[in-house]
Design a protein around this motif. Structure first.
Motif, mmCIF file in Angstrom:
data_model
loop_
_atom_site.group_PDB
_atom_site.id
_atom_site.type_symbol
_atom_site.label_atom_id
_atom_site.label_comp_id
_atom_site.label_asym_id
_atom_site.label_seq_id
_atom_site.Cartn_x
_atom_site.Cartn_y
_atom_site.Cartn_z
ATOM 1 N N PRO A 1 0.836 -1.198 0.000
ATOM 2 C CA PRO A 1 0.000 0.000 0.000
ATOM 3 C C PRO A 1 0.872 1.250 0.000
ATOM 4 O O PRO A 1 1.865 1.329 0.712
ATOM 5 C CB PRO A 1 -0.803 -0.113 1.297
ATOM 6 C CG PRO A 1 -0.637 -1.508 1.772
ATOM 7 C CD PRO A 1 0.597 -2.040 1.160
ATOM 8 N N SER B 1 -2.042 1.917 -8.402
ATOM 9 C CA SER B 1 -1.472 0.743 -7.742
ATOM 10 C C SER B 1 -2.410 -0.458 -7.880
ATOM 11 O O SER B 1 -1.972 -1.575 -8.155
ATOM 12 C CB SER B 1 -1.216 1.048 -6.264
ATOM 13 O OG SER B 1 -0.753 -0.081 -5.599
ATOM 14 N N ARG C 1 -3.586 5.354 -5.490
ATOM 15 C CA ARG C 1 -4.149 4.077 -5.070
ATOM 16 C C ARG C 1 -4.780 3.345 -6.249
ATOM 17 O O ARG C 1 -4.652 2.134 -6.379
ATOM 18 C CB ARG C 1 -5.177 4.300 -3.947
ATOM 19 C CG ARG C 1 -4.523 4.755 -2.637
ATOM 20 C CD ARG C 1 -5.468 4.687 -1.457
ATOM 21 N NE ARG C 1 -6.753 5.334 -1.654
ATOM 22 C CZ ARG C 1 -7.024 6.610 -1.368
ATOM 23 N NH1 ARG C 1 -6.085 7.382 -0.847
ATOM 24 N NH2 ARG C 1 -8.219 7.111 -1.583
#
Length: 100
Positions: free
Chosen positions: A20, A31, A28
């Motif tokens: 994370p 990712s 985010r």
């Protein structure tokens, strides 16, 4: 829990898994998309390997079928030969019995 309390589950990071990252929603999302792409790539590789293995299995089964057909043919020939020998043995037995 026995006392009726609640438990907090703490996720442990997986080795090699996505880490994370701090940042905004775009980071985010990027990712998450990278992790999804990696998972899809692994799945495609696994399916390709499975297909190759299935083709090898198919070829092996066909080879076994061909061998089995050959064995069946040879057994049929052997059975016919044994039948002929049995018939000849009966004839010889009768000839010998007749000469005694």
């Amino acid at each position: 829990m026995a006392d009726g309390g609640t438990a907090q589950i703490i996720p442990f990071p997986r080795p090699g898994g996505p880490v994370p990252r701090a940042g905004g929603p775009e980071t985010r999302l990027a990712s998450a998309l990278a992790g999804l792409q990696a998972a899809l790539d692994q799945q495609h590789e696994a399916v390709a390997t499975w297909r190759r293995n299935l083709l090898e299995l198919h070829d092996s089964v066909q080879g076994l079928g061909t061998s089995l057909a050959g064995y069946r043919r040879r057994l049929g020939e052997l059975r016919a030969g044994v039948g002929r020998l049995g018939a000849e043995a009966e004839v010889l037995t009768r000839v010998i019995a007749a000469t005694d």
